[in-house]
Write a protein that holds these residues in place. Structure first.
Motif, PDB file in Angstrom:
ATOM      1  N   ALA A   1       0.867  -1.178   0.000  1.00  0.00           N
ATOM      2  CA  ALA A   1       0.000   0.000   0.000  1.00  0.00           C
ATOM      3  C   ALA A   1       0.909   1.235   0.000  1.00  0.00           C
ATOM      4  CB  ALA A   1      -0.927   0.002   1.222  1.00  0.00           C
ATOM      5  N   SER A   2       0.295   2.402  -0.162  1.00  0.00           N
ATOM      6  CA  SER A   2       1.069   3.645  -0.132  1.00  0.00           C
ATOM      7  C   SER A   2       1.509   3.943   1.292  1.00  0.00           C
ATOM      8  CB  SER A   2       0.219   4.797  -0.674  1.00  0.00           C
ATOM      9  OG  SER A   2       0.940   6.003  -0.620  1.00  0.00           O
ATOM     10  N   VAL A   3       2.801   4.206   1.468  1.00  0.00           N
ATOM     11  CA  VAL A   3       3.374   4.414   2.798  1.00  0.00           C
ATOM     12  C   VAL A   3       4.128   5.734   2.824  1.00  0.00           C
ATOM     13  CG1 VAL A   3       4.990   3.525   4.522  1.00  0.00           C
ATOM     14  CG2 VAL A   3       3.586   1.936   3.207  1.00  0.00           C
ATOM     15  N   ASP A   4       3.870   6.549   3.868  1.00  0.00           N
ATOM     16  CA  ASP A   4       4.638   7.765   4.110  1.00  0.00           C
ATOM     17  C   ASP A   4       5.857   7.362   4.935  1.00  0.00           C
ATOM     18  OD1 ASP A   4       5.705  10.181   4.916  1.00  0.00           O
ATOM     19  OD2 ASP A   4       3.759  11.149   5.127  1.00  0.00           O
ATOM     20  N   LEU A   5       7.001   7.186   4.257  1.00  0.00           N
ATOM     21  CA  LEU A   5       8.173   6.603   4.905  1.00  0.00           C
ATOM     22  C   LEU A   5       8.720   7.473   6.045  1.00  0.00           C
ATOM     23  CD1 LEU A   5       9.505   3.905   4.449  1.00  0.00           C
ATOM     24  CD2 LEU A   5      11.162   5.005   2.968  1.00  0.00           C
ATOM     25  N   PRO A   6       8.905   8.790   5.871  1.00  0.00           N
ATOM     26  CA  PRO A   6       9.398   9.607   6.996  1.00  0.00           C
ATOM     27  C   PRO A   6       8.457   9.577   8.202  1.00  0.00           C
ATOM     28  CG  PRO A   6       9.675  10.785   4.927  1.00  0.00           C
ATOM     29  CD  PRO A   6       8.844   9.574   4.618  1.00  0.00           C
ATOM     30  N   ALA A   7       7.155   9.643   7.947  1.00  0.00           N
ATOM     31  CA  ALA A   7       6.197   9.614   9.059  1.00  0.00           C
ATOM     32  C   ALA A   7       6.244   8.277   9.789  1.00  0.00           C
ATOM     33  CB  ALA A   7       4.787   9.894   8.538  1.00  0.00           C
ATOM     34  N   LEU A   8       6.373   7.188   9.034  1.00  0.00           N
ATOM     35  CA  LEU A   8       6.453   5.861   9.649  1.00  0.00           C
ATOM     36  C   LEU A   8       7.712   5.736  10.498  1.00  0.00           C
ATOM     37  CD1 LEU A   8       5.459   2.939   9.950  1.00  0.00           C
ATOM     38  CD2 LEU A   8       6.660   2.403   7.837  1.00  0.00           C
TER      39      LEU A   8
ATOM     40  N   CYS B   1      10.372   5.626  15.906  1.00  0.00           N
ATOM     41  CA  CYS B   1      11.323   6.238  16.836  1.00  0.00           C
ATOM     42  C   CYS B   1      10.632   6.706  18.113  1.00  0.00           C
ATOM     43  CB  CYS B   1      12.025   7.421  16.168  1.00  0.00           C
ATOM     44  SG  CYS B   1      13.216   6.944  14.902  1.00  0.00           S
ATOM     45  N   ASP B   2       9.451   7.303  17.965  1.00  0.00           N
ATOM     46  CA  ASP B   2       8.701   7.744  19.145  1.00  0.00           C
ATOM     47  C   ASP B   2       8.326   6.567  20.035  1.00  0.00           C
ATOM     48  OD1 ASP B   2       8.871  10.317  18.202  1.00  0.00           O
ATOM     49  OD2 ASP B   2       6.863  10.327  17.307  1.00  0.00           O
ATOM     50  N   THR B   3       8.060   5.415  19.439  1.00  0.00           N
ATOM     51  CA  THR B   3       7.709   4.232  20.220  1.00  0.00           C
ATOM     52  C   THR B   3       8.867   3.787  21.115  1.00  0.00           C
ATOM     53  OG1 THR B   3       6.217   3.485  18.466  1.00  0.00           O
ATOM     54  CG2 THR B   3       6.927   1.829  20.062  1.00  0.00           C
TER      55      THR B   3
ATOM     56  N   ASP C   1      12.217  17.799   0.325  1.00  0.00           N
ATOM     57  CA  ASP C   1      11.502  18.021  -0.931  1.00  0.00           C
ATOM     58  C   ASP C   1      11.302  16.745  -1.735  1.00  0.00           C
ATOM     59  OD1 ASP C   1      11.405  20.705  -0.350  1.00  0.00           O
ATOM     60  OD2 ASP C   1      13.304  21.131  -1.358  1.00  0.00           O
ATOM     61  N   ALA C   2      11.825  15.616  -1.229  1.00  0.00           N
ATOM     62  CA  ALA C   2      11.686  14.348  -1.949  1.00  0.00           C
ATOM     63  C   ALA C   2      10.278  13.788  -1.718  1.00  0.00           C
ATOM     64  CB  ALA C   2      12.745  13.354  -1.476  1.00  0.00           C
ATOM     65  N   LEU C   3       9.350  14.212  -2.558  1.00  0.00           N
ATOM     66  CA  LEU C   3       7.949  13.821  -2.381  1.00  0.00           C
ATOM     67  C   LEU C   3       7.751  12.320  -2.543  1.00  0.00           C
ATOM     68  CD1 LEU C   3       6.193  16.721  -4.357  1.00  0.00           C
ATOM     69  CD2 LEU C   3       6.607  16.540  -1.890  1.00  0.00           C
ATOM     70  N   ALA C   4       8.649  11.674  -3.287  1.00  0.00           N
ATOM     71  CA  ALA C   4       8.506  10.237  -3.507  1.00  0.00           C
ATOM     72  C   ALA C   4       8.574   9.462  -2.199  1.00  0.00           C
ATOM     73  CB  ALA C   4       9.598   9.742  -4.461  1.00  0.00           C
ATOM     74  N   LEU C   5       9.285   9.973  -1.191  1.00  0.00           N
ATOM     75  CA  LEU C   5       9.399   9.282   0.087  1.00  0.00           C
ATOM     76  C   LEU C   5       8.071   9.238   0.842  1.00  0.00           C
ATOM     77  CD1 LEU C   5      12.829  10.670   1.356  1.00  0.00           C
ATOM     78  CD2 LEU C   5      12.349   8.380   0.460  1.00  0.00           C
ATOM     79  N   HIS C   6       7.174  10.149   0.497  1.00  0.00           N
ATOM     80  CA  HIS C   6       5.876  10.196   1.180  1.00  0.00           C
ATOM     81  C   HIS C   6       4.821   9.345   0.473  1.00  0.00           C
ATOM     82  CE1 HIS C   6       7.221  13.436   3.855  1.00  0.00           C
ATOM     83  NE2 HIS C   6       7.849  13.925   2.790  1.00  0.00           N
ATOM     84  N   ASP C   7       5.218   8.682  -0.594  1.00  0.00           N
ATOM     85  CA  ASP C   7       4.280   7.825  -1.330  1.00  0.00           C
ATOM     86  C   ASP C   7       5.034   6.605  -1.873  1.00  0.00           C
ATOM     87  OD1 ASP C   7       2.013   6.848  -2.574  1.00  0.00           O
ATOM     88  OD2 ASP C   7       2.257   8.100  -4.358  1.00  0.00           O
ATOM     89  N   VAL C   8       5.554   5.808  -0.941  1.00  0.00           N
ATOM     90  CA  VAL C   8       6.297   4.596  -1.292  1.00  0.00           C
ATOM     91  C   VAL C   8       5.331   3.428  -1.318  1.00  0.00           C
ATOM     92  CG1 VAL C   8       8.205   3.075  -0.675  1.00  0.00           C
ATOM     93  CG2 VAL C   8       8.369   5.535  -0.243  1.00  0.00           C
ATOM     94  N   TRP C   9       5.314   2.699  -2.433  1.00  0.00           N
ATOM     95  CA  TRP C   9       4.394   1.569  -2.573  1.00  0.00           C
ATOM     96  C   TRP C   9       5.092   0.312  -2.047  1.00  0.00           C
ATOM     97  CZ3 TRP C   9      -0.611   1.774  -3.368  1.00  0.00           C
ATOM     98  CH2 TRP C   9      -1.293   0.595  -3.663  1.00  0.00           C
ATOM     99  N   THR C  10       4.806  -0.018  -0.791  1.00  0.00           N
ATOM    100  CA  THR C  10       5.476  -1.145  -0.154  1.00  0.00           C
ATOM    101  C   THR C  10       4.597  -1.666   0.978  1.00  0.00           C
ATOM    102  OG1 THR C  10       7.558  -1.861   0.836  1.00  0.00           O
ATOM    103  CG2 THR C  10       6.752   0.317   1.459  1.00  0.00           C
ATOM    104  N   ASP C  11       5.118  -2.587   1.762  1.00  0.00           N
ATOM    105  CA  ASP C  11       4.397  -3.149   2.896  1.00  0.00           C
ATOM    106  C   ASP C  11       4.798  -2.384   4.149  1.00  0.00           C
ATOM    107  OD1 ASP C  11       3.421  -4.719   5.015  1.00  0.00           O
ATOM    108  OD2 ASP C  11       3.545  -6.557   3.833  1.00  0.00           O
ATOM    109  N   GLY C  12       3.926  -1.498   4.603  1.00  0.00           N
ATOM    110  CA  GLY C  12       4.245  -0.658   5.748  1.00  0.00           C
ATOM    111  C   GLY C  12       4.495  -1.441   7.018  1.00  0.00           C
ATOM    112  N   GLY C  13       3.739  -2.526   7.220  1.00  0.00           N
ATOM    113  CA  GLY C  13       3.928  -3.348   8.415  1.00  0.00           C
ATOM    114  C   GLY C  13       5.310  -3.969   8.460  1.00  0.00           C
TER     115      GLY C  13
END
Length: 425
Positions: free
Chosen positions: A268-275, A280-282, A302-314
């Motif tokens: 699914a679409s994953v926001d990599l920096p947010a994940l 880290c907060d955990t 500015d790398a917008l691609a990092l906020h829409d990575v198509w991968t397995d977020g889990g």
């Protein structure tokens, strides 16, 4: 600094990649043959079409790898028609030139059959037998059931060459069909074995976790009644041991599940920096308890691609968790940095780095730490507990995601685990 790199793409991805390059080679080879010059009208029309067809096929495989079976089937049908047309044209030419064309064209028949059985997951026997039926029809149209000794010498020679081809090809198709069926049965046996192992571990996990949860509940009650420091320390030791047992059980279960060839990603679409920030907060309280800093950085805002990575977020979360846990174990003081960005050499690849200021890893151990049940014991890190499966799980997960994991480390200076992943798995 020393570097250890490990990479192994998943089987399905590797199979698609091989077929992609084969189609590319066919496209280039046909284009070269067309440029070099062709002797008859059929080839002058058909070879450029084949070059364009396989160029388009390679492009479709690149864009839609999951639809490889449909794409290859659509390419093999016109390929079969082209080969049969070439045989038909050559059979009409009752000269030495026609004989040469029949003989030279015969080398493509086994290649066609092998390509069909290798590239197609379904439908290979059908298209091969239909292709063979077309060749048989060509023979009957030109020569019928007439005995070869009743034909002219050149015609008889052409008929003999085509007949030899027709006699040999069924054996090739049957052999390939048998090998494919045997491979399918072996895969089914392997899947059944993994499923049986997973069912056993699931049952064992349930049977262990039930009393373990009861133990943890009782420990919490004991903690409320503990009055003296020795009593509290004893309760803490019991709680730590129970938590370690739960972690070991989870690691073993996950590692076994990853060995199953039928294991699939949930993309699914994953926001990599947010994940990464969330993970880290955990772990921030655990880091603070050891007086360590843990920070998350993404130097390329500015790398917008990092906020829409198509991968397995889990699975990305699990990779980060295992790497951060490993860093916490072997870092006595300093900080842990999680860095997310694009690869310096490939904008289609994301890079995740977990950097610590820990004890470092000796060069002779940098390869084997990714093996299962391997744990480095170092007095500088104190008594480190673990199953030795955390980094092995990381390696398997990264491979399943189509990436690679590497390590840079120097004793006494810390370690940097780097994970490279495609932006679209």
């Amino acid at each position: 600094m020393f570097d250890a790199r490990l990479s192994s793409p998943q089987p399905a991805r590797e199979e698609t990649r091989i077929v992609f390059w084969l189609c590319t080679l066919v496209c280039v080879g046909a284009a070269y043959i067309s440029y070099a010059g062709l002797t008859n009208t059929w080839d002058r029309i058909g070879v450029p079409i084949m070059s364009a067809l396989y160029g388009l096929t390679a492009l479709c495989l690149w864009l839609f790898p999951a639809r490889m079976n449909t794409i290859i089937f659509a390419a093999l049908v016109p390929t079969s028609l082209y080969i049969q047309g070439g045989v038909y044209v050559a059979a009409q030419d009752n000269t030495v030139t026609g004989l040469f064309k029949l003989a030279s064209g015969s080398q493509f028949m086994p290649v066609f059959y092998i390509g069909a059985f290798v590239a197609l997951r379904r439908g290979a026997p059908m298209i091969c037998w239909l292709h063979y039926a077309g060749l048989l029809g060509t023979y009957l149209i030109h020569y019928g059931l007439t005995l070869q000794n009743s034909l002219s010498s050149q015609t008889a020679m052409n008929a003999h060459v085509l007949l030899v081809l027709l006699v040999a090809q069924p054996a090739c198709i049957v052999a390939l069909h048998y090998i494919t069926a045997l491979k399918g049965r072996l895969r089914a046996t392997e899947l059944a074995s993994h499923q049986s192992k997973e069912r056993f571990l699931a049952m064992l996990s349930h049977e262990i976790r039930s009393p373990l949860q009861a133990m943890l509940g009782s420990i919490d009650l004991l903690a409320l009644k503990a009055q003296t420091p020795p009593e509290r320390r004893a309760v803490d030791r019991i709680r730590t041991a129970a938590s370690q047992l739960d972690t070991h059980l989870r690691d073993v279960t996950e590692y076994t599940r990853l060995e199953n060839p039928a294991w699939q990603l949930q993309t699914a679409s994953v926001d990599l920096p947010a994940l990464a920030q969330e993970v880290c907060d955990t772990y921030l309280p655990q880091a603070q308890s050891k007086r360590l800093d843990i920070v998350c950085e993404w130097p390329q805002p500015d790398a917008l691609a990092l906020h829409d990575v198509w991968t397995d977020g889990g699975r990305i979360r699990q990779i980060l968790s295992n790497l951060i846990t490993n860093a916490l174990k072997y870092t006595v003081n300093g900080r842990i940095t999680v860095r997310v960005g694009l690869d310096d050499t490939d904008d289609a690849t994301a890079r995740i780095e977990v950097i610590d200021t820990g004890i470092g890893i000796p060069p002779q151990d940098q390869q084997r730490i990714f093996e299962p049940y391997v744990r480095l014991d170092d007095q500088r890190a104190g008594n480190v507990e673990g199953s030795g499966l955390g980094l092995a799980v990381v390696k398997r997960l990264v491979e399943r995601l189509g990436g690679e994991v590497s390590l840079r480390s120097e004793v006494g200076q810390g370690s940097c685990f780097s994970v490279s992943l495609p932006l679209h798995a």
